[in-house]
Design a protein around this motif. Structure first.
Motif: not given
Length: 389
Positions: A278-279, A282-283, A317, A320-321, A350, A354-355, A357
């Motif tokens: 997942y990480s 997003d990246t 973002t 999705t998140s 999650i 997000t953070y 990325s």
């Protein structure tokens, strides 16, 4: 669905230095905590016995624990599963058999009292006592001697006469499930227990160690594979940022298991592997937009381009998140046991994914870009300098 009606202009990258400092401090604290206290390994990794018990009457986890302790089980873990009216519980206990160093010493003393014994060798890993007696003994004699010390006996094997003299026997100790049953039977009629044992699982210490090592290796291999993919898909300066963001997220979620003391088992490894995927997802979305904007806004500093890219992907973002988080919140509210722990770990993953990325992967990309620009500037300056005779 439009979350953000107007284009945003948040200065995410401008806050990267305090964010990196806070993240680094938290990660270091978690790593020190893991080194000092370690995880609360579940039966999957530490080895032991898990028994699922369903009672016929209303009873709480505290009552079950009290009954088990009164029956001599002081290190048992009791966890409620299902709804409260189901009266179902998971009981976890370290060890696979009732044969421990302490019980083996007591059994050895009791067996030596039966007559001249040539040798006694307790095999704690397999829960077996190997016995060689100078004179023939009955299986009943041996069983009674061991059971009298508080260790249950599943079987006594008569192996016959040894070539060097004497008679060989093997005492197979009962499993921990029998000990749990005996403890819960305290105060109950033998023919009418108020519970039934639905499921029993055993994991030996060697198997647990093997599972733990393979789980860690699976995590490392997945990170290496993702690093190679990102490096080929984008550019070398993007790869390290994605890898560092993944490491950051894994450590953060590991911190949840460290602080909460939730059981670290194969389910935890599954959560970490999912978070790694997942990480990086997003990246990669942000990296794609950065690469597009680098071509679109030529001449602009990379930090400014990344800010534009992050603002452009902000609505995506959030959608999705947020959608993923909603499903996890349902599991947190209604789930129990490992399912609930998995959902909490995923929710944390999650958030930090997000953070990271924005505040871990992107700043490292900026640093690598600035370093490359400085190197090229030095080379250009060196080439332009006149040669001295």
């Amino acid at each position: 669905m439009q979350i953000l009606k107007n284009k945003t202009h948040f200065d995410f990258i401008g806050k990267r230095k305090p964010a990196i400092f806070i993240s680094t401090a938290i990660n270091l604290l978690i790593l020190v905590g893991i080194a000092v206290w370690g995880f609360n390994f579940g039966v999957d990794f530490a080895g032991g016995t898990v028994v699922e018990v369903k009672f016929n009457n209303n009873i709480t986890a505290a009552d079950v624990r009290k009954r088990a302790e009164s029956g001599g089980l002081h290190d048992v873990s009791v966890q409620s599963i299902g709804s409260a009216d189901e009266n179902s519980f998971l009981l976890r206990l370290g060890g696979v058999t009732q044969l421990t160093e302490e019980s083996a010493a007591k059994a050895k003393t009791a067996l030596q009292a039966l007559g001249p014994i040539k040798s006694i060798y307790p095999d704690l890993a397999n829960g077996i006592i190997n016995l060689r007696s100078e004179q023939a003994l009955s299986a009943e004699q041996i069983r009674n001697a061991v059971v009298g010390t508080g260790t249950g006996v599943e079987e006594v094997r008569e192996l016959g006469a040894a070539q060097s003299g004497g008679f060989d026997y093997q005492v197979v100790a009962s499993g921990m499930a029998d000990r749990i049953r005996a403890a819960l039977m305290t105060g109950q009629q033998a023919d009418k227990p108020d519970f039934e044992m639905r499921r029993t699982e055993y994991v030996g210490p060697q198997v647990g160690k093997q599972l733990r090592n393979r789980g860690v290796m699976a995590l490392l291999y997945s990170m290496i594979a993702i690093l190679i993919y990102v490096a080929f898909r984008f550019d070398f300066k993007f790869g390290p940022g994605a890898l560092l963001a993944m490491l950051h997220d894994v450590v953060m979620v590991a911190g949840f298991y460290l602080v909460s003391r939730a059981e670290f088992s194969l389910t935890a490894i599954a959560a970490l592997l999912t978070i790694v995927g997942y990480s990086v997802n997003d990246t990669i979305v942000i990296y794609d937009r950065i690469r597009e904007d680098m071509a679109k806004f030529k001449g602009k500093p990379l930090a400014e381009v990344i800010n534009i890219a992050v603002n452009d992907t902000l609505a995506r973002t959030i959608l999705t998140s947020g959608t993923t988080a909603l499903s996890l919140i349902g599991l947190i509210i209604f789930g129990v046991g490992e399912i609930r722990d998995f959902a909490i770990a995923m929710l944390i993953g999650i958030i930090v994914g997000t953070y990271s990325s924005v505040y871990i992967a992107s700043p490292l990309t900026i640093w690598l870009d600035e370093r490359e620009a400085a190197r090229q500037a030095r080379e250009k300056t060196g080439m332009n300098q006149p040669k001295t005779a």
